[in-house]
Design an enzyme around this catalytic site. Structure first.
Site, PDB file in Angstrom:
ATOM      1  CG  ASP A 200      53.277 -51.950  93.682  1.00 19.13           C
ATOM      2  OD1 ASP A 200      53.540 -51.958  92.506  1.00 19.13           O
ATOM      3  OD2 ASP A 200      52.323 -51.750  94.220  1.00 19.13           O
ATOM      4  CD  GLU A 245      66.773 -59.446 109.634  1.00 16.85           C
ATOM      5  OE1 GLU A 245      66.277 -60.518 109.114  1.00 16.85           O
ATOM      6  OE2 GLU A 245      66.003 -58.677 110.283  1.00 16.85           O
TER       7      GLU A 245
HETATM    8  C1  GLC Z   1      52.121 -50.057  90.848  1.00 16.11           C
HETATM    9  C2  GLC Z   1      52.334 -50.960  89.650  1.00 16.11           C
HETATM   10  C3  GLC Z   1      50.821 -51.190  88.893  1.00 16.11           C
HETATM   11  C4  GLC Z   1      50.052 -51.374  90.329  1.00 16.11           C
HETATM   12  C5  GLC Z   1      49.931 -50.562  91.198  1.00 16.11           C
HETATM   13  C6  GLC Z   1      49.052 -51.133  92.359  1.00 16.11           C
HETATM   14  O1  GLC Z   1      52.024 -48.808  90.073  1.00 16.11           O
HETATM   15  O2  GLC Z   1      53.184 -50.808  89.031  1.00 16.11           O
HETATM   16  O3  GLC Z   1      50.890 -52.193  88.100  1.00 16.11           O
HETATM   17  O4  GLC Z   1      48.733 -51.576  89.416  1.00 16.11           O
HETATM   18  O5  GLC Z   1      50.825 -50.206  91.720  1.00 16.11           O
HETATM   19  O6  GLC Z   1      49.721 -52.148  92.904  1.00 16.11           O
END
Ligand code: GLC
Length: 516
Positions: A200, A245
């Site tokens: 993310d 790893e």
């Molecule tokens: C990313 C995710 C989204 C989330 C954001 C914060 O963009 O795809 O859904 O709200 O990160 O984690």
């Protein structure tokens, strides 16, 4: 050396809340996913990516993580996760989990400790700055709220940074203890056997510790779509080292939410950072040949020279579905041919194979602070009341036409969009050219895109008519239609013209004279 699995894979994104509810509380869960694995096997995808299922106060529906090494009771238990993983592997499906390294929930014990006092040993695990309560430390904007990316903590009289909601404080990756702890969370899932991670907003983890203002002209854009600090690269190399790893090709797919392919390119390709990165400019392209051609050219120009393998995505849990954006099923079908005919790893978002539109969500039922409820509507599995979900009314309304547009009904209909996806996936699996082959444009009239894919003796041509009129689009040689977005003319010779909104994949009808 054989190519790593993720280059020729098609990955299917599951938003667990919305996929299938087995427990009867109206929210999808891991056991619900497990019970629907037959759908994925039948469809023919190679792997799944599960959006977060960790313990969470759900302010951002799971992207606010309170424990990186657990399962929220809403979604099940760790042993249910293990069982799901084992069943996926037994069926030949890879599993990626969503790793959220930039921030935690404000309820994560690390933040609770950090916030407790300025002297807390975990104070520096997050980004705290002095200032006066009426003036945030810089001009950064948070996503969703569009307010400052800072919240004042009255008890300790400092600001803390959050690129997203105030309930999602940013971790300080400048602190080696944070790096160690977060590497530990990767190892936790790698040891359980996951095949990799979707990471993310990975481009946000490195930050200039001086936290300088962004230029005024971009000041209204959330900083999560701007931050592109060189420190992220060194941190990502460390993360890559953790994956290495472990045996097998564990994959790091980064959500690099920077809206320039040029910027995205720098996060991979040299064999030491990400394996794959999302590239969102095509997702934001209108349904127009010239717009798509420009986005594809950009990928060829910016990614190929770095040996960075492209990815393609039309829909996900953060954006209106492409069926909704493009306005018709015919276009959604043509887009599926486009997506699965390009060079790179495609990502499907659960429900796009059903041609789902976003749900219409009344103000009273809106839940998401980012306004993304529509694309997160529950997946209808059958026409029966509850559409295959156990018990309670689901957490969001059903998408349009669920009585007819559901997995069971579309599976029984040989003309359905679902069966189109299945044919395309089978074709891709059988065709080295489509999975791994080269890409070259072919001449085409305005409104049409045509390209050739080639690998060894295998050659395919993909044609997409973006227009609302029929288009004559001759391709030299004799070609036979493998798959057609509207199902018309499959297995027959290509007649040299396309119907409105029609897209085709073709192969040479004879070995001689059909190539160029
Ligand atoms: C990313 C995710 C989204 C989330 C954001 C914060 O963009 O795809 O859904 O709200 O990160 O984690």
């Amino acid at each position: 050396m054989s190519e790593p699995w993720w280059k020729s894979a098609v990955v299917y994104q599951i938003y667990p809340r919305s996929f299938c509810d087995a427990s009867g509380d109206g929210v999808g869960d891991l056991e619900g996913v497990r019970r629907r694995l037959d759908h994925l096997a039948w469809l023919g995808v190679d792997g799944l990516w599960l959006s977060p299922f960790y313990p969470s106060p759900m302010k951002d529906h799971g992207y606010d993580v309170a424990d990186f090494c657990g399962v929220d009771p809403l979604f099940g238990t760790l042993s249910e996760f293990d069982r799901l993983l084992a069943d996926c592997h037994a069926g030949g499906l890879r599993v990626l989990v969503d790793w959220v390294p930039n921030h935690t929930s404000d309820r994560h014990p690390w933040f609770v400790e950090s916030r407790a006092s300025r002297e807390s040993p975990r104070r520096d695990w997050y980004v705290w700055r002095d200032g006066s309560p009426d003036r945030p430390p810089n001009n950064w904007r948070a996503a969703f709220t569009n307010g400052p990316a800072w919240t004042w903590d009255e008890a300790t009289r400092q600001w803390y940074l959050h690129l997203f909601l105030p309930e999602q404080p940013d971790l300080n990756w400048g602190n080696p203890e944070v790096v160690r702890a977060m590497h530990g969370t990767l190892r936790f899932w790698l040891e359980r056997g996951v095949d990799g991670f979707r990471m993310d907003v990975i481009h946000c983890i490195g930050k200039d510790p001086a936290l300088p203002d962004v230029p005024e002209r971009v000041q209204r854009i959330p900083v999560s779509a701007l931050n592109d600090d060189p420190r992220s690269h060194a941190l990502i190399r460390g993360i890559r080292g953790v994956l290495e790893e472990f045996p097998g090709d564990r994959v790091a797919v980064g959500e690099v939410y920077l809206l320039s392919t040029q910027q995205v390119a720098r996060y991979y390709g040299r064999g030491d950072e990400l394996h794959l990165a999302f590239n969102f400019p095509p997702l934001f392209a209108p349904w127009e040949a010239s717009a798509w051609r420009a986005r594809i050219d950009e990928v060829v120009r910016k990614l190929d020279p770095r040996d960075a393998w492209p990815t393609w995505v039309l829909s996900n849990h953060d954006n209106p579905r492409h069926r909704t954006r493009y306005g018709s099923e015919a276009r959604a079908r043509a887009a599926a041919v486009l997506l699965l005919g390009l060079r790179g790893t495609p990502f499907l978002y659960a429900g796009e194979e059903l041609g789902l539109e976003d749900a219409v969500v009344s103000d009273a039922r809106r839940l998401d602070p980012g306004g993304r409820d529509g694309c997160r509507a529950p997946i209808p599995w059958s026409a029966a009341p509850g559409h295959g979900w156990a018990g309670a009314e689901p957490w969001l309304p059903w998408p349009p036409e669920a009585a007819t547009r559901n997995a069971e009904a579309l599976r029984a209909d040989s003309d359905s969009i679902l069966r189109l996806y299945r044919r395309l996936l089978a074709l891709r699996r059988a065709s080295p050219a489509l999975r791994l082959g080269s890409f070259a444009w072919l001449p085409a009239p305005e409104g049409v895109l045509a390209w050739r894919r080639e690998h060894g003796a295998d050659r395919r041509v993909v044609l997409v008519n973006f227009g609302t009129e029929p288009a004559a689009s001759p391709v030299p040689g004799a070609w036979r239609v493998d798959v057609s977005s509207d199902g018309a003319g499959e297995k027959a010779p290509y007649p040299g013209r396309l119907a409105p909104d029609q897209a085709l994949v073709m192969s040479p009808s004879t070995s001689a004279g059909a190539s160029r």
